[in-house]
Motif scaffolding. Structure first.
Motif, PDB file in Angstrom:
ATOM      1  N   ALA A  94       0.589  -1.359   0.148  1.00 23.60           N
ATOM      2  CA  ALA A  94       0.201   0.287   0.269  1.00 23.60           C
ATOM      3  C   ALA A  94       0.950   1.332   0.143  1.00 23.60           C
ATOM      4  N   ARG A  95       1.756   1.563  -1.208  1.00 16.64           N
ATOM      5  CA  ARG A  95       2.051   2.440  -1.351  1.00 16.64           C
ATOM      6  C   ARG A  95       1.565   3.985  -1.417  1.00 16.64           C
ATOM      7  N   VAL A  96       0.066   3.908  -2.169  1.00 17.86           N
ATOM      8  CA  VAL A  96      -0.554   4.692  -2.402  1.00 17.86           C
ATOM      9  C   VAL A  96      -1.155   5.804  -0.780  1.00 17.86           C
ATOM     10  N   PRO A  97      -0.860   6.938  -0.272  1.00 16.10           N
ATOM     11  CA  PRO A  97      -1.085   7.096   0.868  1.00 16.10           C
ATOM     12  C   PRO A  97      -2.822   6.516   1.146  1.00 16.10           C
ATOM     13  N   LYS A  98      -3.340   7.120   0.330  1.00 20.20           N
ATOM     14  CA  LYS A  98      -5.264   7.126   0.840  1.00 20.20           C
ATOM     15  C   LYS A  98      -5.498   6.161   0.967  1.00 20.20           C
ATOM     16  N   VAL A  99      -4.452   5.011   0.544  1.00 13.60           N
ATOM     17  CA  VAL A  99      -4.807   3.057   0.463  1.00 13.60           C
ATOM     18  C   VAL A  99      -4.050   2.941   1.803  1.00 13.60           C
ATOM     19  N   HIS A 100      -2.764   3.490   2.441  1.00 14.86           N
ATOM     20  CA  HIS A 100      -2.118   3.524   2.952  1.00 14.86           C
ATOM     21  C   HIS A 100      -3.182   3.696   4.550  1.00 14.86           C
ATOM     22  N   ASP A 101      -3.614   5.053   4.187  1.00  9.59           N
ATOM     23  CA  ASP A 101      -4.566   5.758   5.712  1.00  9.59           C
ATOM     24  C   ASP A 101      -6.198   4.461   5.442  1.00  9.59           C
ATOM     25  N   TRP A 102      -6.471   4.579   4.630  1.00  8.30           N
ATOM     26  CA  TRP A 102      -7.676   3.616   4.421  1.00  8.30           C
ATOM     27  C   TRP A 102      -7.090   1.745   5.290  1.00  8.30           C
ATOM     28  N   LEU A 103      -6.320   1.725   4.983  1.00  9.95           N
ATOM     29  CA  LEU A 103      -5.934   0.205   5.240  1.00  9.95           C
ATOM     30  C   LEU A 103      -5.703   0.520   6.843  1.00  9.95           C
ATOM     31  N   VAL A 104      -5.119   0.945   7.092  1.00  5.42           N
ATOM     32  CA  VAL A 104      -4.927   1.456   8.827  1.00  5.42           C
ATOM     33  C   VAL A 104      -6.513   1.455   9.383  1.00  5.42           C
ATOM     34  N   LYS A 109      -6.707  -1.468  12.688  1.00  3.11           N
ATOM     35  CA  LYS A 109      -6.994  -0.843  14.310  1.00  3.11           C
ATOM     36  C   LYS A 109      -8.241  -1.503  14.143  1.00  3.11           C
ATOM     37  N   LYS A 110      -8.948  -2.058  13.681  1.00  2.00           N
ATOM     38  CA  LYS A 110     -10.112  -2.916  13.932  1.00  2.00           C
ATOM     39  C   LYS A 110      -9.821  -4.956  13.924  1.00  2.00           C
ATOM     40  N   SER A 111      -8.549  -5.345  13.723  1.00  2.00           N
ATOM     41  CA  SER A 111      -8.310  -6.370  13.869  1.00  2.00           C
ATOM     42  C   SER A 111      -7.656  -6.701  14.735  1.00  2.00           C
ATOM     43  N   PRO A 112      -7.990  -7.952  15.481  1.00  2.00           N
ATOM     44  CA  PRO A 112      -7.387  -8.954  16.376  1.00  2.00           C
ATOM     45  C   PRO A 112      -5.574  -8.486  16.992  1.00  2.00           C
ATOM     46  N   HIS A 113      -4.831  -8.261  15.900  1.00  2.00           N
ATOM     47  CA  HIS A 113      -3.866  -8.244  14.935  1.00  2.00           C
ATOM     48  C   HIS A 113      -3.260  -6.605  15.501  1.00  2.00           C
ATOM     49  N   ALA A 114      -3.870  -5.916  15.886  1.00  2.00           N
ATOM     50  CA  ALA A 114      -3.457  -5.303  15.424  1.00  2.00           C
ATOM     51  C   ALA A 114      -2.541  -4.633  17.138  1.00  2.00           C
ATOM     52  N   GLU A 115      -2.219  -5.289  17.847  1.00  2.00           N
ATOM     53  CA  GLU A 115      -1.218  -4.844  18.287  1.00  2.00           C
ATOM     54  C   GLU A 115      -0.014  -5.675  18.445  1.00  2.00           C
ATOM     55  N   GLU A 116       0.249  -6.459  17.537  1.00  2.00           N
ATOM     56  CA  GLU A 116       1.169  -7.432  17.760  1.00  2.00           C
ATOM     57  C   GLU A 116       1.931  -6.660  16.516  1.00  2.00           C
ATOM     58  N   LEU A 117       1.064  -5.848  15.052  1.00  2.00           N
ATOM     59  CA  LEU A 117       1.668  -5.389  14.311  1.00  2.00           C
ATOM     60  C   LEU A 117       1.722  -3.694  14.551  1.00  2.00           C
ATOM     61  N   ARG A 118       1.205  -2.979  15.409  1.00  2.00           N
ATOM     62  CA  ARG A 118       1.697  -2.050  16.135  1.00  2.00           C
ATOM     63  C   ARG A 118       3.127  -2.151  15.828  1.00  2.00           C
TER      64      ARG A 118
END
Length: 231
Positions: A94-104, A109-118
């Motif tokens: 996701a190198r496009v800024p808006k795609v990157h922003d929406w993905l995060v 942020k809604k994923s159970p993996h958020a903290e591990e990825l953080r």
């Protein structure tokens, strides 16, 4: 992924609809922000609202690599359906800024993996991935600060934000502001760091909007909070 005729037809129809919505004027505006697509975001959201949640179609749209399709994908996906490795791979693509922003913001942020990825992204040498780690850290500063070393975050911001690449600098600046807004014991230090570094001090801010310059941002939001809390 194997596709049925029905799924392929649906993907084909949606891609055709996105192509029909493309507008050269919208593309020109989007390209100024590094986003290579010509679909008005309001119209894109209307398509997503009609399609509702469709995890399989979302995966297929993402796989096209098309920016508008990926944005739509992020609006109709089921965030908890992605495993950690998928989300990590998606962010690296996701190198496009808006795609990157929406993905995060809409998915990770809604994923159970958020903290591990953080934790993984926060120290990544790629500034784009690091910016995602900082964005997730800002989320924790606001919602779940327990366990975070807030003074240590301020140390890092003070040492590195001034010379950070733009996307990472924005994410660090947001974290600085959120620490200052939400943690009174660190507010004066956060403001002092912002004043000393002067990051985004001269950023053009439309009338009625709050400046992203941290000292102004912190002061204004705290003022509003105090005003709302007063009898």
């Amino acid at each position: 992924m194997a596709q049925t005729a029905t799924t392929t037809a649906t993907l084909t129809e949606v891609m055709a609809e996105l192509a029909a919505l493309a507008d050269p004027k919208a593309r020109a505006v989007n390209e100024k922000h590094g986003d290579d697509h010509g679909v008005n975001l309001g119209k894109l959201r209307a398509v997503a609202k009609r399609l509702k949640t469709q995890p399989e179609l979302a995966r297929e749209l993402w796989a096209t690599g098309d920016t508008a399709a990926r944005l739509l994908s992020l609006l109709i996906c089921r965030p908890r359906a992605f495993d950690r490795e998928e989300l990590d791979g998606m962010l690296r693509e996701a190198r496009v800024p808006k795609v990157h922003d929406w993905l995060v913001n809409y998915v990770v942020k809604k994923s159970p993996h958020a903290e591990e990825l953080r934790q993984a992204w926060f120290t990544d040498p790629d500034p784009v991935l690091a910016s995602a780690g900082w964005a997730l850290t800002s989320e924790r500063v606001v919602k779940e600060p327990e366990g975070l070393d807030l003074p240590g975050l301020l140390d890092t911001i003070e040492a590195k934000m001034k010379d950070a690449p733009e996307r990472l600098q924005w994410a660090m600046n947001t974290c600085l502001a959120q620490i200052g807004i939400g943690h009174p014991q660190l507010r004066s230090r956060a403001v002092s760091i912002g004043e000393r570094l002067e990051v985004l001090k001269d950023y053009p801010t439309p009338p009625g909007c709050t400046s992203p310059y941290a000292p102004v941002w912190i002061t204004e939001i705290v003022r509003r909070q105090q005003e709302a809390a007063s009898p």
